[in-house]
Design an enzyme around this catalytic site. Structure first.
Site, PDB file in Angstrom:
ATOM      1  N   CYS B  28      49.389  61.087  -2.904  1.00 23.21           N
ATOM      2  CA  CYS B  28      48.203  61.935  -3.045  1.00 23.21           C
ATOM      3  C   CYS B  28      47.335  61.829  -1.798  1.00 23.21           C
ATOM      4  CB  CYS B  28      47.396  61.492  -4.248  1.00 23.21           C
ATOM      5  SG  CYS B  28      47.039  59.739  -4.168  1.00 23.21           S
ATOM      6  N   ASP B 444      76.189  53.146  57.925  1.00 23.53           N
ATOM      7  CA  ASP B 444      75.400  52.293  58.789  1.00 23.53           C
ATOM      8  C   ASP B 444      76.245  51.038  59.012  1.00 23.53           C
ATOM      9  OD1 ASP B 444      73.208  51.521  60.195  1.00 23.53           O
ATOM     10  OD2 ASP B 444      72.213  50.596  58.472  1.00 23.53           O
TER      11      ASP B 444
END
Lengths: 121, 758
Positions: B28, B444
């Site tokens: 409720c 690299d």
């Protein structure tokens, strides 16, 4: 036969209008958090109107067990999130620029959109 | 426009300030205020808001969940946390939900097929299912009602889904199935009720089609769920690496606690054979740790005091104590899981066309179905109505937007997971796609091809100096330098027990060397160019320097008071497997280019040794990205591989940046693709996996396109005038159900891909 043909063409026109041309009303997000329920092949609400320049959180609640519903994709923002079943999942957005940002399931079948504009109209 | 700061809060993932609870027994409106009130009274709770419709309450603050649940129970209700928790529990729940869904689909399949199969057999044995006599009408009415039962109990989700999306002005797979089966059933019932309104030849019923289609599509979906589960095996394995408990030292005693409760700074004990629970630094003990599950590196790594250990790896030999430095969502493992999950859900650009098509697919198919029915009604043979109904139904059923929609994400899911298993973290679908197209790869030299741990290998003296003296001077000067070679000089001096002196007026000459004053001597230490610029005579020693360079060593000149004192050669050993990995790249048609700040002769020697013919030498750090641009200008799709620290701009400019990690030091944010282990094999693996994934996506997309492009017209009956062929809706249902299953199964094939063999 003529009537049937006309009815057929009308049906095609209706399909085009209903699925492509018609833009359903967007729900205005009056608070910062909008709950989107994912169920039965749809987002509810599917079109969410936001004010530009406002932080927003979308809370997704997935009730649909289908695996299609499991992921929500915001292609514009490169967001793809898995939605747990019956548990809320929040996606927060910073203030967005005006525009329409669609969100979909992985297969583009469940569809919704964030509509961002200056005055919320 | 792309906002930068979107973040996703996984409410199923702890550590937030908002807690979600599911409330039981609240029915409720007055319950809402009672529950909210009870929660607000708890210390630390800032806000509590209940959502009655969802029976959930969100609580903001810092209170314990137990306290919240207790407060709700005291108020007369019950609650459970739905905020929980770890990746593992989310996964378990997903599996449970999928399992339940699978069971439901299988049950619905049996319901539908238990009616569909006997009807199907009847139609095959007895022939046409027509309605002519009153008796037949009564029998078919019962069958029609039974079929309605099937639609209700086994196919309800299709009809609800179709209706909801229709009301929402969208259409999906449910729409097609609902329309197809619905049309067949409504037409059949119409024939049963009003046979006289239908031409005699068209008095067919198609109840078997409705039941069979619902059954077959449920079966397809159920199998798909299972197959989808397998696509996420890699992430499951990663999540499974996380142990549930840790043994920490509290008040001088070792106690087992849940992993979530381990705090930063805790001392954690790990015994041989146990998993390391969080990230940390070893404070006591010596061991070997198996990190293969994260890095793909098969050899265990030795760990001693001061070394880093990471969560999810396995302690092999000794017992160690370590101090936690990263816990919870911050551990490398948690971040890897997060990154893999995100990447698995992201889409490569190749999937975009399919997305556009999917968005328009269903309404287009509906239009085709209407057109097909109209054509049959206008120009078809008798019974026209029956043909029109069959063709429209078949078109609706055979079209499969799912196969198209699943084609890309399923392959990405498996491919990204596969890469993660090999220690390759792919940031997103776009990186995956570009990596598959890389035509040139810049490596690299330092730290990528070589170990990145240079050591002094040779010293040649000039003008009656001695090795210790020159090494001490050079090392004292280099203390101020940040160059990687500097460390090797200092290390070498320290190893010889030399005490370094203070340096004054230290200055770095970028890319060339350093200068300063040590012990009152003006020192210059650097390359040939630095010496020439300052007028130091080195001619007599040039041949020695060239000899060193030819052996892949880097010669550095030390001048004391403008006179050459020594050449110190430093060499960075090449990683054991670089040669083989570079060969793999070249065999895959990738142009491999080396880039280094070293002098030309050293660069040449290293390049030759690893089988690279193209190299850029003497490249200053800020020129690295120029070299990337140079290759791009030549039309290459460039991959750049570096350590992710000093080559960030070049990594960013490259079409795909590969950050090569050492061990589990994850440079997650810096590159498109992160290689967790130092080996260049990771690079070859990354490219092999992305190529395999992209070709898998292409197979899937092509298959789905062809299926739909061929299937829909055949279903509409284009072959009928030539071959007399019109598909039955049942065949269409089977084809549709298995088309998406095929896509998922094909994606799963990637799981068997072995990157190392490519």
């Amino acid at each position: 036969m003529m009537i049937i043909n006309l009815l057929g063409l009308l049906l095609i026109a209706l399909i085009v209008w209903w699925f492509w041309l018609y833009k359903p009303q967007a729900v205005l997000a009056d608070k910062n958090t909008v709950t989107v329920v994912v169920d039965n092949g749809t987002y509810e609400p599917s079109r969410i109107r936001l004010l530009a320049g406002q932080n927003t959180t979308l809370r997704f609640l997935r009730k649909d067990a289908s695996s299609c519903a499991a992921t929500v994709v915001f292609a514009d923002f490169d967001i793809s999130e898995e939605l747990p079943l019956n548990k809320p999942k929040d996606i927060s957005f910073p203030p967005l620029a005006s525009g329409e940002y669609p969100f979909t399931c992985q297969m583009q079948m469940y569809r919704g959109a964030l509509i961002v504009n200056e005055n919320g109209e | 426009m792309q906002p930068t700061d979107i973040h996703v809060l996984d409410k199923a993932n702890g550590s937030q300030e908002t807690e979600y609870l599911r409330i039981h027994g609240a029915s409720c409106a007055s319950c809402v205020s009672k529950i909210e009130g009870a929660l607000r009274e708890i210390d630390g709770v800032k806000e509590a808001a209940m959502n009655m419709a969802q029976s959930t309450v969100s609580v903001t603050g810092h209170a314990a969940v137990e306290a919240m649940i207790n407060a709700i129970r005291a108020a007369g209700y019950d609650a459970e946390s739905i905020t929980d928790s770890s990746n593992q529990s989310v996964l378990d729940e997903k599996e449970k939900a999928d399992e339940a869904y699978h069971k439901r689909l299988m049950r619905e399949m049996w319901i539908a097929l238990s009616l569909g199969v006997p009807l199907m057999i009847y139609s095959l044995v007895v022939g046409e299912m027509t309605v002519t006599t009153t008796m037949e009408r009564a029998v078919w009415l019962i069958v029609g009602l039974l079929t309605f039962g099937v639609m209700f109990f086994a196919g309800r989700h299709f009809y609800i889904g179709a209706w909801k999306s229709f009301a929402n002005h969208s259409a999906n797979m449910d729409t097609l199935i609902a329309l197809g089966t619905g049309t067949a059933w409504i037409y059949s019932m119409f024939v049963v009720f009003f046979p006289s309104l239908v031409p005699e030849m068209a008095r067919h019923v198609y109840f078997e089609a409705t039941a069979m289609i619902i059954g077959l599509i449920n079966l397809g979906l159920a199998l798909e769920i299972k197959a989808r589960g397998r696509t996420s095996e890699a992430i499951k394995r990663l999540i499974g690496l996380q142990p549930k408990t840790a043994r920490v030292v509290r008040n001088g005693e070792e106690v087992d606690i849940a992993i979530e409760r381990v705090q930063l700074g805790d001392h954690v004990r790990v015994r041989p054979g146990e998993k390391i629970s969080v990230d940390g630094i070893v404070s006591d003990g010596l061991t070997a740790v198996d990190e293969s599950m994260l890095t793909g590196e098969p050899m265990p790594v030795e760990k001693a005091t001061g070394d880093e250990v990471v969560a999810g790896t396995i302690n092999k030999s000794g017992s160690i104590l370590f101090q936690a430095t990263r816990v919870g969502k911050d551990t490398a493992l948690a971040q890897i899981i997060e990154m893999v999950k995100r990447a698995q859900n992201s889409k490569p650009p190749i999937g975009r066309l399919a997305d556009v098509i999917s968005a328009y697919f269903v309404p287009v198919v509906m239009i085709i179905a209407v057109i097909s029915a109209l054509v049959w009604l206008n120009v078809g043979p008798d019974p026209r109505v029956a043909f029109a109904i069959v063709s429209a139904t078949t078109v609706l059923i055979i079209a499969c937007p799912c196969a198209l929609g699943l084609a890309t994400p399923m392959s990405v899911m498996v491919g990204v997971g596969k890469a993660a298993e090999a220690g390759v973290l792919i940031r997103n679908g776009e990186a995956l796609q570009t990596a598959s197209k890389v035509t040139a790869m810049i490596l690299d030299k330092t730290g990528t091809i070589t170990l990145g741990q240079p050591a002094v290998t040779d010293i040649e003296l000039a003008h009656a100096n001695n090795e210790s003296k020159v090494l001490r001077l050079a090392a004292s000067l280099e203390v101020g330098s940040e160059h990687p070679l500097a460390l090797s000089i200092i290390e070498s001096a320290k190893n010889r027990g030399l005490e370094l002196g203070p340096v004054e007026q230290f200055q770095s000459v970028t890319g060339h060397g350093v200068e300063g004053i040590v012990d009152g001597h003006a020192l210059l230490f650097g390359n040939e160019k630095l010496m020439r610029d300052r007028g130091v005579d080195i001619d007599q020693h040039l041949p020695s320097a060239q000899r060193m360079a030819a052996l892949a060593q880097t010669p550095m000149y030390l001048a004391v008071d403008d006179q050459l004192a020594a050449i110190i050669a430093v060499s960075d050993p090449i990683k054991e497997d670089s040669i083989e990995a570079i060969k793999r790249l070249q065999n895959n048609g990738v142009r491999v280019v080396m880039l280094t700040g070293d002098n030309r002769a050293t660069a040449k020697a290293v390049a030759e040794r690893v089988g690279i013919t193209e190299y850029f030498a003497e490249v200053l750090p800020d020129q690295k990205s120029d070299k990337v641009a140079e290759l791009q200008m030549q039309g290459e799709i460039v991959g750049m591989t570096g350590d992710g620290i000093n080559d960030a701009p070049a990594l960013a400019l490259a079409n795909v940046g590969f950050a090569i990690g050492t061990g589990t030091d994850v440079a997650i944010e810096s590159a498109d693709i992160t290689l967790m282990r130092g080996s260049l094999h990771g690079l070859a693996d990354a490219i092999a996996v992305s190529k395999a994934t992209l070709s898998n996506i292409k197979q899937n997309l092509l298959g789905a396109f062809i299926y739909n492009v061929a299937g829909v017209p055949v279903a509409a009956g284009v072959l009928y005038p030539f071959l007399g062929l019109l598909l039955s809706p049942v065949i269409a249902g089977a084809a549709m159900a298995f088309s998406s299953l095929t896509v998922v199964t094909n994606a799963n094939r990637l799981r068997l891909f072995n990157a190392q063999k490519h």
